[in-house]
Write a protein that holds these residues in place. Sequence first.
Motif, PDB file in Angstrom:
ATOM      1  N   ILE A  14       0.840  -1.202   0.000  1.00 63.16           N
ATOM      2  CA  ILE A  14       0.000   0.000   0.000  1.00 63.16           C
ATOM      3  C   ILE A  14       0.874   1.250   0.000  1.00 63.16           C
ATOM      4  CG2 ILE A  14      -1.683   1.341   1.318  1.00 63.16           C
ATOM      5  CD1 ILE A  14      -2.815  -1.347   2.319  1.00 63.16           C
ATOM      6  N   ASP A  15       1.913   1.250   0.837  1.00 63.21           N
ATOM      7  CA  ASP A  15       2.830   2.390   0.883  1.00 63.21           C
ATOM      8  C   ASP A  15       3.538   2.589  -0.454  1.00 63.21           C
ATOM      9  OD1 ASP A  15       2.105   2.835   3.508  1.00 63.21           O
ATOM     10  OD2 ASP A  15       3.860   1.803   4.350  1.00 63.21           O
ATOM     11  N   ASP A  16       3.934   1.478  -1.075  1.00 63.34           N
ATOM     12  CA  ASP A  16       4.581   1.568  -2.390  1.00 63.34           C
ATOM     13  C   ASP A  16       3.630   2.152  -3.438  1.00 63.34           C
ATOM     14  OD1 ASP A  16       6.891   0.499  -1.358  1.00 63.34           O
ATOM     15  OD2 ASP A  16       6.522  -1.533  -2.142  1.00 63.34           O
ATOM     16  N   LEU A  17       2.376   1.713  -3.406  1.00 59.69           N
ATOM     17  CA  LEU A  17       1.385   2.246  -4.347  1.00 59.69           C
ATOM     18  C   LEU A  17       1.160   3.740  -4.125  1.00 59.69           C
ATOM     19  CD1 LEU A  17      -1.256  -0.629  -4.379  1.00 59.69           C
ATOM     20  CD2 LEU A  17       0.233   0.066  -6.262  1.00 59.69           C
ATOM     21  N   GLU A  18       1.086   4.146  -2.852  1.00 64.98           N
ATOM     22  CA  GLU A  18       0.919   5.570  -2.556  1.00 64.98           C
ATOM     23  C   GLU A  18       2.114   6.382  -3.046  1.00 64.98           C
ATOM     24  OE1 GLU A  18       0.183   5.465   1.668  1.00 64.98           O
ATOM     25  OE2 GLU A  18      -1.888   6.095   1.316  1.00 64.98           O
ATOM     26  N   SER A  19       3.296   5.838  -2.840  1.00 65.02           N
ATOM     27  CA  SER A  19       4.510   6.522  -3.285  1.00 65.02           C
ATOM     28  C   SER A  19       4.537   6.641  -4.809  1.00 65.02           C
ATOM     29  CB  SER A  19       5.736   5.760  -2.789  1.00 65.02           C
ATOM     30  OG  SER A  19       6.908   6.325  -3.294  1.00 65.02           O
ATOM     31  N   ASN A  20       4.193   5.554  -5.488  1.00 67.35           N
ATOM     32  CA  ASN A  20       4.150   5.577  -6.956  1.00 67.35           C
ATOM     33  C   ASN A  20       3.117   6.575  -7.466  1.00 67.35           C
ATOM     34  OD1 ASN A  20       6.141   3.652  -7.161  1.00 67.35           O
ATOM     35  ND2 ASN A  20       4.715   1.960  -7.430  1.00 67.35           N
ATOM     36  N   LEU A  21       1.969   6.622  -6.819  1.00 62.93           N
ATOM     37  CA  LEU A  21       0.920   7.554  -7.219  1.00 62.93           C
ATOM     38  C   LEU A  21       1.371   8.999  -7.002  1.00 62.93           C
ATOM     39  CD1 LEU A  21      -1.930   7.949  -8.291  1.00 62.93           C
ATOM     40  CD2 LEU A  21      -2.755   7.791  -5.939  1.00 62.93           C
ATOM     41  N   LYS A  22       2.023   9.253  -5.886  1.00 63.73           N
ATOM     42  CA  LYS A  22       2.523  10.605  -5.602  1.00 63.73           C
ATOM     43  C   LYS A  22       3.584  11.001  -6.629  1.00 63.73           C
ATOM     44  CE  LYS A  22       4.548  13.449  -2.017  1.00 63.73           C
ATOM     45  NZ  LYS A  22       5.139  13.495  -0.698  1.00 63.73           N
ATOM     46  N   ASP A  23       4.506  10.082  -6.950  1.00 66.01           N
ATOM     47  CA  ASP A  23       5.530  10.359  -7.964  1.00 66.01           C
ATOM     48  C   ASP A  23       4.892  10.636  -9.326  1.00 66.01           C
ATOM     49  OD1 ASP A  23       7.486   9.990  -6.060  1.00 66.01           O
ATOM     50  OD2 ASP A  23       7.983   7.945  -6.708  1.00 66.01           O
ATOM     51  N   PHE A  24       3.900   9.813  -9.679  1.00 70.91           N
ATOM     52  CA  PHE A  24       3.198  10.012 -10.954  1.00 70.91           C
ATOM     53  C   PHE A  24       2.522  11.368 -10.992  1.00 70.91           C
ATOM     54  CE2 PHE A  24      -0.715   9.934 -13.425  1.00 70.91           C
ATOM     55  CZ  PHE A  24      -0.206   9.633 -14.675  1.00 70.91           C
TER      56      PHE A  24
END
Length: 113
Positions: A14-24
């Motif tokens: 979940i944290d990785d997905l949030e980080s990826n979404l924020k980067d995107f």
Amino acid sequence: MKLDTDLNVNKQEIDDLESNLKDFQEQWQQTQAIRSTKWRRNFMCSFIVAIAISMLIPKLWWIGIAVITYFAGSLFTLLRQNAKTSVQIFEQKEQLELVKILKNLDPSSYSEK
């Protein structure tokens, strides 16, 4: 009805997905800023050239209208892409929040009926 609480997503995912979404989202905003700057520059240059051509050769007055029409269409496309991507980012954030909430549910508080 039995509540299936076996979620195959752990906190790190979940944290990785949030980080990826924020980067995107950051990359998208930077890209949009570059695109809009480029659009403004191209519009000004084309408009000035079209006005100059129209003044030099009055029979070509329609070039200014063609330039404005073309750039109005491209502006509409930019705005539509921005709106579409913004909605998708919002939906992804909502889904991540839902996953977090579901992950934190205590399955022992529910009973089978």
